[in-house]
Design a protein around this motif. Structure first.
Motif, PDB file in Angstrom:
ATOM      1  N   ASP A  86       0.843  -1.191   0.000  1.00 53.94           N
ATOM      2  CA  ASP A  86       0.000   0.000   0.000  1.00 53.94           C
ATOM      3  C   ASP A  86       0.877   1.240   0.000  1.00 53.94           C
ATOM      4  O   ASP A  86       1.485   1.583   1.015  1.00 53.94           O
ATOM      5  CB  ASP A  86      -0.904  -0.020   1.233  1.00 53.94           C
ATOM      6  N   SER A  87       0.954   1.864  -1.173  1.00 54.68           N
ATOM      7  CA  SER A  87       1.785   3.064  -1.260  1.00 54.68           C
ATOM      8  C   SER A  87       0.954   4.323  -1.113  1.00 54.68           C
ATOM      9  O   SER A  87       1.446   5.416  -1.341  1.00 54.68           O
ATOM     10  CB  SER A  87       2.514   3.090  -2.606  1.00 54.68           C
ATOM     11  N   SER A  88      -0.318   4.151  -0.740  1.00 54.83           N
ATOM     12  CA  SER A  88      -1.181   5.332  -0.666  1.00 54.83           C
ATOM     13  C   SER A  88      -0.720   6.297   0.413  1.00 54.83           C
ATOM     14  O   SER A  88      -0.956   7.491   0.325  1.00 54.83           O
ATOM     15  CB  SER A  88      -2.620   4.898  -0.392  1.00 54.83           C
ATOM     16  N   GLY A  89      -0.030   5.811   1.380  1.00 57.60           N
ATOM     17  CA  GLY A  89       0.408   6.678   2.468  1.00 57.60           C
ATOM     18  C   GLY A  89       1.621   7.498   2.130  1.00 57.60           C
ATOM     19  O   GLY A  89       2.021   8.372   2.900  1.00 57.60           O
ATOM     20  N   VAL A  91       2.071   9.312  -0.720  1.00 62.30           N
ATOM     21  CA  VAL A  91       1.856  10.292  -1.788  1.00 62.30           C
ATOM     22  C   VAL A  91       2.370  11.677  -1.421  1.00 62.30           C
ATOM     23  O   VAL A  91       2.979  12.364  -2.233  1.00 62.30           O
ATOM     24  CB  VAL A  91       0.357  10.358  -2.153  1.00 62.30           C
TER      25      VAL A  91
ATOM     26  N   THR B 275      -6.784   3.428  -5.373  1.00 60.33           N
ATOM     27  CA  THR B 275      -5.919   2.793  -4.380  1.00 60.33           C
ATOM     28  C   THR B 275      -5.156   3.824  -3.560  1.00 60.33           C
ATOM     29  O   THR B 275      -5.073   3.722  -2.335  1.00 60.33           O
ATOM     30  CB  THR B 275      -4.917   1.859  -5.086  1.00 60.33           C
ATOM     31  N   VAL B 276      -4.573   4.796  -4.271  1.00 61.93           N
ATOM     32  CA  VAL B 276      -3.645   5.702  -3.597  1.00 61.93           C
ATOM     33  C   VAL B 276      -4.346   6.982  -3.141  1.00 61.93           C
ATOM     34  O   VAL B 276      -4.289   7.347  -1.975  1.00 61.93           O
ATOM     35  CB  VAL B 276      -2.473   6.039  -4.540  1.00 61.93           C
ATOM     36  N   LEU B 277      -4.990   7.645  -4.074  1.00 64.34           N
ATOM     37  CA  LEU B 277      -5.537   8.956  -3.724  1.00 64.34           C
ATOM     38  C   LEU B 277      -6.817   8.819  -2.911  1.00 64.34           C
ATOM     39  O   LEU B 277      -7.078   9.635  -2.016  1.00 64.34           O
ATOM     40  CB  LEU B 277      -5.782   9.770  -4.998  1.00 64.34           C
ATOM     41  N   ARG B 279      -7.382   6.256  -1.142  1.00 67.10           N
ATOM     42  CA  ARG B 279      -6.970   5.357  -0.049  1.00 67.10           C
ATOM     43  C   ARG B 279      -7.843   4.113  -0.016  1.00 67.10           C
ATOM     44  O   ARG B 279      -8.223   3.622   1.054  1.00 67.10           O
ATOM     45  CB  ARG B 279      -7.039   6.070   1.298  1.00 67.10           C
ATOM     46  N   LEU B 334      -5.752  16.649  -6.679  1.00 65.17           N
ATOM     47  CA  LEU B 334      -4.789  15.590  -6.952  1.00 65.17           C
ATOM     48  C   LEU B 334      -5.350  14.592  -7.972  1.00 65.17           C
ATOM     49  O   LEU B 334      -4.617  14.097  -8.848  1.00 65.17           O
ATOM     50  CB  LEU B 334      -4.450  14.881  -5.638  1.00 65.17           C
TER      51      LEU B 334
END
Lengths: 589, 448
Positions: A86-89, A91, B275-277, B279, B334
């Motif tokens: 999980d690379s969401s943290g 960013v 997934t990332v933005l 979360r 973003l």
């Protein structure tokens, strides 16, 4: 153009050319020297910039190393090695790190070259970082093109790895290479630095930056930048901003290369004002010296040419005097050179001319006396012969026929008286020619003189009957100052000659006309005409083409005309006739 | 023996504590923080999602609808206890709950309700007869129950101060526009008096401020991020996906070429954004209606295909386009940046900017009803799409209608997003619905 002027021009041109050649040589040498000095200065500035660039690169390296050593990066590296997917943290972490290290760019990239976090473009996570393969292991800073949301830019980057486990975490950070970077450079006074960001295939003037952003007049740099883009090597050139050379700048273009391609061109410029002003001073001095030299040369030339041409002018003056008959003209011999020899020769020539003239005058005088004697003999011979015959007849009658003596005596005396009278006439004519009176001037209308002459000869012409008279007298003919009696006499001679020239009849024409400065009278006949030789001798005293002429008529006419300041000429065509033209000046009025 | 006695005493103590913790109690004021800062208390069609949810939740506390829908879109009685319609669905008859009163004491009679609904819908003919209410229309109204369940159709009057006067469990006690709203318990609520004495709502609080207030124990209920974990023991409840994030094209857009829109739709890689933005919250989608509502959302592909995008773009030399977003949405910029990055790969240049007239807008719209047809109609209206041509009640009809709306890429759906709320540990009995309502009438507070 006089000889002196030619000499002066020649000397001046010679001096001017010499001054010009020397000035050009000095100018060229000076220009080369200044260009060399300027190039050396630009190279020095370029070297300083390279040093500054290296220093800034080292600074970026230090900052990136510091970022890679932070707990945050170490924690992320640890999580990656633990298999955290999980690379969401992450960013926003790159921006945090970039702010901490005062870097414009910072990205966290995993071992596969995938961006986990980007400070400059947060949305770029998950994308590959193309610089990573070639940048890994780079010790110092390097140039890199960085894509941003609103376009591309250049940056000075460094990369360092945080290794907690097998999987490295790369920190690639940098500073923006733009006007802000330029303003932070420590560059020498009097120089300025421009940066061309080579981000497009073609020249783009907006990519040329100075300290304030897009550089003004960027198009003037296009050729210099294109040269560097083409060759990949340093280049230099002069940018001219106006017609004034002092506004020009010398620029040294330095290629800024990334790992694979040319990414920028740094332009280090220095003003040419000092050089231009120095050149201007040199030119002014050269012009002053050259001008002064030319003036001095002209003065020297004047003196020299005066010295050279004075004998020549004396010679010319003496020659002019000789030409008008002053054979006493002499030239001072001041030197022993060619001019001296020329003067000596000239003086000798005048002496010779005087001697030759004396000889000619003497010969002419002898010839005149001989001609006079011949004429006198000829004129006197004719009456003397009848006198002799008459006297001999008287003697013979006295001796052989006294009864006829009285009759013979009467006839003889009448003959003697007639011939003696004839002799007296001849002698009178000679005497009259010898004592021609001076003109008694008064206002005279030449037309009136002509009419008067024709009036005199009217009876004779009517008697002959075969001569027509044509009179063409200009009514606007002005009066002149002249002796009417003498003019009458001269014109009578011409009319008489014309009548004599037409024994078989013809046309006698008298025409008068005025010119700007003279009045003319033409007397023409349609007689047999004269040969050129006869024309040339016509005014010689005692020369005549007639059987019973004294040869003094035309001589008297010429004398009268000459005494009035005029001139007489003759034109004759064989078998067509002869025209005499008398031209008298108007100023005598 | 003595030891056994101690153990029994301890067990009894624990039991008494447990009973005390689960037994509702009356009293107390619930502290709520909201992002919205309304100046009037009403549900407006132009509200942003945040404003919509906040105003809808406030209105749900103050007023009732004739009917409600559960998460399965089944109608549930509210002010109306029974209903029937004719075969053409043009005429509906409702039997109203007896004895219901407005907060001002006036009866919520059929005539009063008929007037309120008649004022809201000029195309309806609303008649009252005793406890019976009749609604008629020239066109068929197969989804009338879902329509009546929408917050904007809450049965509410306005007092002299233009404050809502409804029949809900709470009445408006004080309102400072944009700042504070205080609600007091409706003692005569038809569904029974709520446990809470009142609710103090702090308006205009940013998500960050709300989170901090929750962390400091200064508030009891906040709007939370679906992906946030509870702080300070707070419980977070996440709804079903009730919002749609999508790209829309304003009428004056320069992106009129459908090939450009198709290329953009194909270029967007939704998964990394989710997934990332986001979360992990929400669902990537290419449909307007969420899958939980229709079951066919997966039929609209969300897979990016840059190659196809480039092919679709072909030699179209599209000038750079401006992508705008809602600046109040903390994630929007973003996400817009990411979309611009994706588009650049396909050869499209999007400039993310709030200045000037946008060519593309990143929007969030509320999916306000659990009924698919109503939801599609409402979402279409929010997205400035034409009315969906729904021919029947089957899923195929719905799919065809939605496909027709999406044809030509007039809108590019991106994500279905849930809404979330968090309550502090002193709040009990909170059972938020999966469709976003708070249901605070049964909540009670732990004694301090």
């Amino acid at each position: 153009m006089s000889f002196r002027q030619k000499l002066l021009l020649l000397f001046s041109l010679t001096v001017f050319v010499c001054v010009a050649v020397i000035s050009a040589s000095v100018w060229s040498t000076m220009r080369r020297s200044f260009e060399a000095a300027n190039t050396e200065s630009a190279n020095t500035v370029a070297a300083q910039f390279r040093s500054e660039f290296q220093r800034r690169g080292d600074e970026v390296v230090r900052k990136v190393e510091a970022a890679a050593a932070t707990d945050l990066v170490q924690r992320i590296a640890l999580e990656i090695n633990r298999g955290g997917s999980d690379s969401s943290g992450y960013v926003t972490e790159a921006r945090t790190l970039a702010d901490q290290q005062h870097l414009d760019f910072l990205e966290l990239v995993d071992g596969q070259g995938t961006i986990l976090s980007s400070a400059q473009w947060q949305a770029k996570f998950g994308y590959p970082e193309p610089a990573i393969p070639s940048a890994i292991g780079t010790a110092g800073g390097f140039l890199k093109r960085e894509e941003l949301p609103n376009g591309s830019t250049l940056g000075l980057f460094a990369v360092r790895a945080a290794r907690v486990g097998e999987q490295p975490l790369y920190v690639i950070g940098g500073e923006r290479l733009d006007q802000g970077f330029l303003s932070s450079l420590d560059i020498p006074a009097g120089t300025r630095v421009l940066l061309y960001q080579n981000l497009e295939d073609k020249w783009n003037p907006k990519s040329l930056l100075d300290l304030n952003g897009p550089a003004a007049g960027a198009d003037k740099f296009s050729s210099l930048v294109e040269e560097v883009r083409r060759s990949g090597q340093d280049s230099s050139g002069v940018i001219r901003w106006s017609a004034d050379p002092a506004d020009a700048e010398s620029f040294h273009a330095i290629p800024l290369k990334g790992p694979q391609q040319l990414l920028g061109v740094l332009l280090v410029g220095s003003s040419r004002r000092a050089l231009s002003e120095l050149q201007r001073k040199v030119v002014s001095t050269a012009l002053l010296v050259g001008g002064g030299g030319i003036l001095v040369a002209i003065a020297a030339s004047l003196w020299f040419t005066a010295r050279v041409t004075r004998p020549v002018k004396s010679l010319a003056e003496a020659a002019r005097r000789v030409a008008v008959g002053d054979l006493a003209a002499k030239v001072d011999v001041e030197s022993r050179d060619e001019l001296g020899e020329l003067a000596t020769a000239f003086n000798q020539m005048t002496v010779d001319l005087v001697q030759q003239k004396d000889r000619a005058v003497q010969a002419e005088r002898v010839a005149a006396w001989r001609e006079l004697a011949r004429r006198l003999a000829h004129e006197l011979k004719n009456p003397l012969f009848p006198l002799q015959v008459t006297v001999e007849n008287l003697v013979r009658a006295r001796e052989k026929a006294p009864e006829m003596f009285d009759e013979v005596f009467r006839e003889g005396t009448s003959t003697l008286i007639a011939e003696i009278s004839n002799l007296k006439t001849i002698i009178g004519r000679f005497s009259e020619f010898a004592r021609m009176p001076q003109p008694q001037r008064r206002p005279v209308q030449l037309n009136e003189v002509a009419k008067s002459v024709l009036q005199v000869f009217q009876a004779q012409l009517q008697h002959k009957g075969n001569i027509t008279v044509k009179s063409d007298l200009d009514p606007a003919l002005p009066e002149i100052s002249a002796d009417p009696e003498l003019l009458h006499r001269a014109l009578s001679n011409l009319v008489l000659n014309a009548i004599d020239a037409m024994p078989d009849g013809g046309e006698l024409a008298i025409r008068t006309q005025a010119t700007d400065d003279a009045v003319q009278i033409h007397v023409s006949d349609t007689g047999a005409g004269l040969t050129p030789e006869e024309c040339s001798r016509l005014f010689t005293p005692y020369y005549t083409t007639k059987k019973h002429g004294t040869g003094l008529g035309l001589a008297i006419t010429q004398s009268v005309v000459s005494d009035h300041g005029g001139k007489i000429s003759v034109e004759s065509t064989k078998e067509k006739g002869t025209t005499f033209k008398i031209e008298l000046p108007r100023e005598h009025c | 023996m003595r030891r056994i006695g101690y153990l029994l005493l301890a067990a009894a103590s624990l039991l008494s504590v447990a009973v005390a913790a689960t037994r509702p109690r009356y009293g107390g004021t619930l502290r709520v923080a909201m992002q919205a800062s309304p100046t009037t208390l009403a549900v407006s069609a132009s509200d942003s999602p945040v404003e919509y949810w906040d105003s809808a939740r406030i209105m749900a506390l103050v007023a009732d609808n004739l009917v409600t829908l559960d998460a399965a879109a089944r109608p549930q009685p509210a002010l109306a206890i029974a209903w029937q319609n004719d075969t053409s669905a043009r005429r509906w008859q409702f039997t109203l709950r007896h004895g219901v009163k407005f907060h001002d004491g006036s009866p919520a009679s059929a005539s009063a309700i008929a007037k309120i609904l008649g004022d809201l819908h000029s195309d309806w003919v609303v008649r009252a007869s005793g406890d019976t209410l009749t609604i008629e229309s020239d066109s068929a109204m197969p989804s009338l129950l879902a329509e009546l369940a929408l917050p904007r159709n809450a049965i509410v009057k306005r007092n002299a101060n233009n404050l809502p006067v409804g029949t809900g469990p709470f009445r408006v006690a004080e309102f400072q526009p944009g700042r504070i709203l205080k609600l007091a318990a409706n003692e005569e609520c038809w569904s029974g008096r709520p446990f809470l004495d009142g609710i103090d709502i702090d308006l205009g609080r940013s998500p960050r401020d709300q989170a901090i207030a929750m962390e400091l124990g200064k508030t009891d209920l906040i709007e939370a991020s679906p992906s946030s974990s509870g702080n300070n023991g707070a419980r977070t409840a996440v709804s079903l996906p009730l919002e749609l994030m999508a790209l829309t094209f304003p009428s004056n857009t320069r992106a009129k070429d459908s090939r450009v829109r198709e290329a953009l739709a194909l270029a967007i890689n939704r998964k990394p954004i989710q997934t990332v933005l986001l979360r992990g919250a929400g669902e990537p989608t290419a449909s307007i209606l969420p899958n939980w509502m229709t079951g066919y959302s997966a039929a609209f592909s969300t897979q990016p295909n840059v190659q196809r995008a480039r092919v679709a773009l072909g030699d179209s030399r599209q000038a750079p386009l401006t992508l705008s977003y809602d600046p109040r949405d903390p994630q929007a910029q973003l996400i817009a940046d990411r979309i611009a990055l994706n588009a650049r790969e396909a050869g499209l240049t999007l400039q993310v900017s709030l200045a000037g007239a946008p060519d593309i807008t990143l929007v969030r719209v509320v999916l306000p009803s659990a009924d698919p047809a109503t939801c599609l109609r409402e979402a279409g209206r929010e997205l400035n799409l034409p009315a969906p041509p729904i021919r029947g009640n089957s899923v195929d009809d719905l799919y065809a209608a939605e496909g027709a709306l999406l044809d030509g890429h007039a809108v590019i759906p991106l994500f279905h997003l849930p809404v979330a709320s968090a309550v502090s540990t002193r709040v009990h009995g909170w059972e938020p619905s999966r469709t976003g309502e708070w249901n605070l009438s049964d909540v009670w507070l732990e004694a301090r």
